[in-house]
Design an enzyme around this catalytic site. Structure first.
Site: not given
Ligand SMILES: Cc1cc2nc3c(=O)[nH]c(=O)nc-3n(C[C@H](O)[C@H](O)[C@H](O)COP(=O)(O)O)c2cc1C
Length: 308
Positions: A222, A77, A135, A249, A271, A198
């Site tokens: 990832g 967040g 957002c 990734g 990640t 993401t």
């Protein structure tokens, strides 16, 4: 022909002079200073910091991340110290590293994005602004800025008007096709693009039948998203001419090189930093080794070199 001893690794991303094509993905490397204990951050091509908005922000309630097969889902967040806190607490140390700093910015309205951009514009050591468009636009009913080309263009234009720094919108992956978004961003004044963010996702605890994350939904990152991101980068590179910073990734040089071949000029490790903070340095070394092995004089030869 002899192989070059040291291939040229420097790249220019929309005005950011990077000594190599590897940065870190926003939100996975703190504000850079935290990782200086673990790795030589001076070796990075750039440091991209965690998202900054106008005021300090607490982020979402816990739990806000979960490991899943192939990656993780987070709903941090966008916790952060606000623009004044960032400039005061982190910029003095970041400047000492002598590495370009890309500041990731976000807001809940066009005015907020523009104001954050203006406040960062003349701060010594800030090299570029990366705009997180994933957002909700509070003033326009909460839809994400990043999933409508017109809304994306309006946020890029609003930031563009208030800064001379390179502007790099960070595109969302949950769109039907990347081309229209890449074109809209560039027409509105983007100097480069970064992608992807993401992918919206969720996890359910089947015993309690509750969502695992307090926020219910989060963003998947990832290894699981690498090939989705690769296609988006390829499509964006076909659609526009500006440089692209690719992410999604990357766990080693292999994924980074694939992004470069697809058309990226630079890459960001995300990640993977949580598992092995030396990953960005391994990626730099791995790209250099690849160039030597393939007798390439410079990393720019790799960009967009896909054979069809
Ligand atoms: C814990 C976490 C926090 C993140 N915070 C931000 C952020 O503040 N701003 C942003 O634009 N992207 C943020 N991201 C997205 C990453 O920068 C990156 O785009 C995404 O994770 C894909 O790369 P990866 O698969 O290598 O992690 C975050 C990702 C993670 C996992």
């Amino acid at each position: 022909m002899n192989a070059p001893v040291t291939p040229e690794m420097a790249v220019n991303v929309g005005g950011i002079a990077m000594r190599n094509p590897v940065t870190v993905a926003s939100g996975t490397f703190g504000y850079g200073v935290e990782y200086a204990e673990w790795i030589d951050v001076r070796r990075l091509g750039a440091i991209t910091v965690k998202g900054i908005r106008l005021e300090a922000w607490p982020g979402n309630p816990l739990p806000r991340h979960v490991e899943v097969p192939g990656g993780m889902i987070n709903a941090i967040g966008l916790q952060g110290p606000g623009v004044a806190g960032f400039i005061g607490q982190y910029m003095p140390r970041l400047r000492e590293f002598g590495v370009p700093v890309i500041v990731n910015i976000w807001g809940t309205s066009l005015d907020e994005y523009a104001e954050v951009a203006a406040r960062l514009s003349d701060v010594p050591g800030v090299s570029a602004l990366e705009i997180n468009v994933s957002c909700p636009n509070v003033k326009a009913g909460g839809a994400s800025f990043g999933t409508d080309p017109a809304a994306l263009a309006s946020v890029v234009a609003a930031v563009r008007r208030r800064t001379k720094l390179p502007v790099i919108p960070k595109l969302a992956p949950n769109v039907p096709a990347m081309g229209p978004f890449a074109r809209a961003a560039v027409e509105a004044g983007a100097d480069a693009l970064s992608l992807t963010n993401t992918i919206p996702a969720m996890a359910i605890d089947i015993e309690t039948r509750r969502p695992v994350l307090a926020n219910r939904i989060g963003g998947l990152s990832g290894a699981a998203i690498h090939h989705v991101a690769l296609k988006h980068v390829y499509d964006a590179a076909q659609a526009v001419k500006v440089p692209i910073i690719a992410m999604g990734g990357i766990f080693g040089a292999r994924e980074a090189i694939a992004f470069l071949i697809a058309g990226a000029t630079a890459v960001a490790v995300g990640t993977a930093n949580f598992i092995d903070p030396t990953t960005p340095l391994r990626v730099i070394d791995g790209i250099r080794d690849y160039l030597i092995r393939h007798r390439m004089a410079s990393v720019s030869e790799l960009t967009g070199s896909l054979q069809t």
